[in-house]
Design a protein around this motif. Sequence first.
Motif, short mmCIF file in Angstrom:
data_model
loop_
_atom_site.label_atom_id
_atom_site.label_comp_id
_atom_site.label_asym_id
_atom_site.label_seq_id
_atom_site.Cartn_x
_atom_site.Cartn_y
_atom_site.Cartn_z
N PHE A 11 -2.73 3.29 -9.18
CA PHE A 11 -1.29 3.25 -8.99
C PHE A 11 -0.93 3.11 -7.51
CE2 PHE A 11 3.07 4.57 -9.20
CZ PHE A 11 3.48 4.13 -10.44
N VAL A 12 -1.58 3.92 -6.69
CA VAL A 12 -1.28 3.89 -5.25
C VAL A 12 -1.68 2.54 -4.65
CG1 VAL A 12 -1.97 4.88 -3.04
CG2 VAL A 12 -1.35 6.38 -4.93
N THR B 145 5.94 0.80 -1.83
CA THR B 145 6.65 2.07 -1.71
C THR B 145 6.86 2.43 -0.25
OG1 THR B 145 5.68 2.81 -3.79
CG2 THR B 145 6.59 4.50 -2.37
N LEU C 17 10.42 2.96 1.56
CA LEU C 17 10.76 4.16 2.34
C LEU C 17 11.22 3.77 3.74
CD1 LEU C 17 7.91 6.71 1.44
CD2 LEU C 17 10.30 6.77 0.70
N LEU C 18 10.48 2.86 4.38
CA LEU C 18 10.82 2.47 5.75
C LEU C 18 12.17 1.76 5.80
CD1 LEU C 18 7.36 1.21 7.06
CD2 LEU C 18 8.46 3.37 7.60
N LEU C 19 12.46 0.93 4.78
CA LEU C 19 13.73 0.19 4.76
C LEU C 19 14.85 1.00 4.12
CD1 LEU C 19 12.59 -3.39 3.66
CD2 LEU C 19 13.29 -2.68 5.93
N ASP C 20 14.53 2.20 3.61
CA ASP C 20 15.51 3.03 2.90
C ASP C 20 16.11 2.26 1.72
OD1 ASP C 20 16.71 5.40 2.48
OD2 ASP C 20 18.31 5.15 3.92
N ARG D 188 16.44 1.67 -2.28
CA ARG D 188 16.31 2.34 -3.57
C ARG D 188 17.00 1.47 -4.61
NH1 ARG D 188 14.38 5.13 -0.24
NH2 ARG D 188 13.62 7.25 -0.35
N LEU E 100 13.12 2.41 -5.82
CA LEU E 100 11.81 1.95 -5.40
C LEU E 100 11.34 0.82 -6.31
CD1 LEU E 100 10.13 5.42 -4.89
CD2 LEU E 100 10.97 3.90 -3.10
N TRP F 64 8.65 0.30 -7.96
CA TRP F 64 8.02 0.67 -9.24
C TRP F 64 8.99 1.44 -10.14
CZ3 TRP F 64 7.52 5.98 -9.89
CH2 TRP F 64 7.49 6.76 -8.74
N VAL F 65 10.12 1.89 -9.60
CA VAL F 65 11.15 2.48 -10.45
C VAL F 65 12.00 1.35 -11.05
CG1 VAL F 65 13.20 3.95 -10.47
CG2 VAL F 65 11.19 4.64 -9.18
N ILE G 17 2.89 -4.94 6.03
CA ILE G 17 2.78 -3.58 5.48
C ILE G 17 2.74 -3.62 3.95
CG2 ILE G 17 4.10 -1.44 5.13
CD1 ILE G 17 4.96 -1.64 8.08
N PHE H 87 -0.89 -2.22 2.84
CA PHE H 87 -0.96 -0.75 2.85
C PHE H 87 -1.36 -0.13 1.52
CE2 PHE H 87 -0.59 2.01 6.43
CZ PHE H 87 -0.45 1.11 7.46
N LEU I 133 11.88 9.38 8.76
CA LEU I 133 11.88 9.45 7.29
C LEU I 133 12.37 10.82 6.82
CD1 LEU I 133 8.51 7.73 6.30
CD2 LEU I 133 10.81 6.83 6.01
N ARG J 279 18.18 6.10 10.25
CA ARG J 279 17.94 4.66 10.35
C ARG J 279 18.87 4.10 11.40
NH1 ARG J 279 15.24 6.39 6.85
NH2 ARG J 279 13.93 5.37 5.32
N LEU K 219 14.91 2.96 12.15
CA LEU K 219 13.75 3.67 12.66
C LEU K 219 13.62 3.45 14.16
CD1 LEU K 219 11.20 2.61 9.90
CD2 LEU K 219 12.33 4.82 10.11
N VAL L 158 9.71 7.96 -14.93
CA VAL L 158 9.72 8.32 -13.51
C VAL L 158 9.88 9.84 -13.36
CG1 VAL L 158 10.97 8.03 -11.33
CG2 VAL L 158 10.60 6.06 -12.84
#
Lengths: 210, 210, 210
Positions: free
Chosen positions: A47-48, A55, A59-62, A64, A66, A68-69, A136, A140, B59, B64, B66, C129
Motif C-alpha cells: 500500500f505504501v 500521499t 500532504l505537501l500541496l495540502d 484533499r 487524498l 487513495w481516498v 516526489i 517516494f 505540515l 502554506r 511551505l 478509509v
Amino acid sequence: MVIDLQSGMSTLLKVLEVCGLISFACSGFIEARSKKMDLIGVIVVAFVTAFGGGTLRDLLLDRRPLYWVENQEYALMVFILALVAVPLVPHLRSAVAEKAIVIADAFGLGFFSILGTTFALEMDMPIFVCAMMGVITGIFGGVLRDILCNEVPMVFRGGQLYATCSFIGCWIYLILTMLDVPEMLTLGVSIAVIPALRLLALRLNWKLPG
Amino acid sequence: MVIDLQSGMSTLLKVLEVCGLISFACSGFIEARSKKMDLIGVIVVAFVTAFGGGTLRDLLLDRRPLYWVENQEYALMVFILALVAVPLVPHLRSAVAEKAIVIADAFGLGFFSILGTTFALEMDMPIFVCAMMGVITGIFGGVLRDILCNEVPMVFRGGQLYATCSFIGCWIYLILTMLDVPEMLTLGVSIAVIPALRLLALRLNWKLPG
Amino acid sequence: MVIDLQSGMSTLLKVLEVCGLISFACSGFIEARSKKMDLIGVIVVAFVTAFGGGTLRDLLLDRRPLYWVENQEYALMVFILALVAVPLVPHLRSAVAEKAIVIADAFGLGFFSILGTTFALEMDMPIFVCAMMGVITGIFGGVLRDILCNEVPMVFRGGQLYATCSFIGCWIYLILTMLDVPEMLTLGVSIAVIPALRLLALRLNWKLPG
C-alpha cells in the motif's frame, strides 16, 4: 474522431495508471516477502509503495481528498491484490514476471510523475516546485517502501537512471505546456518519454556519476 | 541609526539562514557520499537535510506555502550546490572544512530553531508547542537525513548536547518574548545562545546521562 | 443512573487513554534504551511512539489542532514520564513490568484504533478509509518508533496478531454504528474486543500466514 481519440486516450491513461499501481504494489510485495514479513507487513508495504508518493505530494500541496481516498477502488484493488498475491509471490520472482514488473514500473513512474506535475500546476505552484512534485510522486513510494524494509532507498543507490528519467519527463511536460502544445499531445509525449528513457537506461546501463 | 541597526540585523539574519542551510545541506552530501549514493541520492538527501525540519513543522502547523516553496531561491541554491559539490565532497571532509561545517551547523541549528518557534507563536500555538516546533525545525532535517541513510539518528545517539541547546534557546526566546523584551534583542540573544551552547558542549564534551 | 453510567464510561475511557499512552511511551523508552540512546533520544522516541499514529492520522485527515496540541496535558505527561523513566527503565524490563506493558499496550491499541475510526467517521470519510484510519492510528506509533530505532517494524515481522486485532475491532465499530446500536455499547464492545483478541493471540500464539 476527435472524441474517439480522446476517449481512447483516457482509457489508455486509466490502463497505465492501474498497471503502474499494480507494479508498484508488486515491488512492495517482493521486498516485504524477502524480509520475511507476514501478511500485514506485505499489505502495508504494498500500500505504501503504491500510494506513498501520491500521499506525500498531497500532504505537501495540502490537497484533499487524498489520491487513495478519492480513488478508493484503487486502494481496495491493492488490498485485495495483496491478499491474493501472498501465495503467488514466489512465482513473481521468476524471470518473466520480474521483466514484466520492470516494464510496468517504468510506465508507473512515467504516469505518476506527470500526474504529480499536473496537480502542482493546477494549484499554481511555481514551475520548479511542479517539477519537484512530479519527481516526489514518482519516486517516494519506493523510498518509503525501502525505509519500512530498513534499506537504503534503491533509487539513491547508484543503479541505472530512475529519478533522472522522471525529472526529464516532468520538465518536458512543463515546457510543452508553456509552449501551448495541445494538452493531449503534451501528456502523451511526456508520459511516454519517462518509461522510454528508463528502459533505455536499463538496456544501455546508463548511470549517474558517483 | 535605529534603521541601520535593524537593516544590519536583517542582513545578518539572512546570512545566518544561508549559512545554516548550506551547512545542513553539506552534512547531507557527506553522509550520502559515505553511503556510496549517486547524484540523485546526494541531491535528495541534501535537500531533505536542509528543508526537512521546516517542512515537517509546516505540515504539523498546516502552514502554506511551505518554507522551500516560499523561498524558492534557497531550494534552487541547495540544488545547484549539490550539482557542484559532488566532485568537491572529498575535500569537504578535510579537517578545516569539517570544522567549518560544525560551526555553521551550530548557527543553522540556532537560526532554524528560533524560526520554528516564531512561526508557531504567530499561529497562537500554546507555549509548550512553540518550544517543540522550534526543536523539531532545528533537529528533524538531520533525523530524516539519517533515516534516509539507514542510520540511527545521530542526535539520539548520545554525543555532545545538540537538541538540548535548541530546547534551551527556544525557551529563552519564549520567556524574553513574554517579558516584552524588544523583539530584536530577543531574537539576537536566543539565536546566539544556541550555537554558543553547542560549541561549548563540543569543546567541553558535555553529554546527557544515558 | 444513565448519567452515572455515562460519566463512569467517560472516566473509564480517560483511564484507558492514559494507560494506552503510557504503555506506548514505555515501549518507546525500552527500545530507545536498548539502542543506547541518550535522554533526548528516549524522549523523542517515547513521544513519537505515543503520538505518532495520531499525528499521522491528523495529517492525513487534515485535522487541526493535532491530538497532542489539543491534549497538551498528555504531551507534558509523556515528557515528564520520560525524564522520570530513564533511571527506572532497567526495572521496566523485569518480567512483571513487561507483562503489564503488554496488557496496557493491548488496551492502548484498542483505544487508539477506535478513536481514529471515530475521527474519520466524523469527517464523513468513506467507510473503508475509516477502518484504515483506525488501524493507522493504532499501529503507526510503533512503526515510527521502529523506523527511528533503525529496525524493520515489529508489527510487520510476523509475531502474534496485532494489526489484525485493530482491523477487526474497527470493522465491528463501523458495523455496529451502521446498525444504529447505541453509541456507548458500540464503543464499549469495539474497544474491548481489540485487547481481548490481542491477548488471546498472544496466549494461543495466533499468527498470520507468511
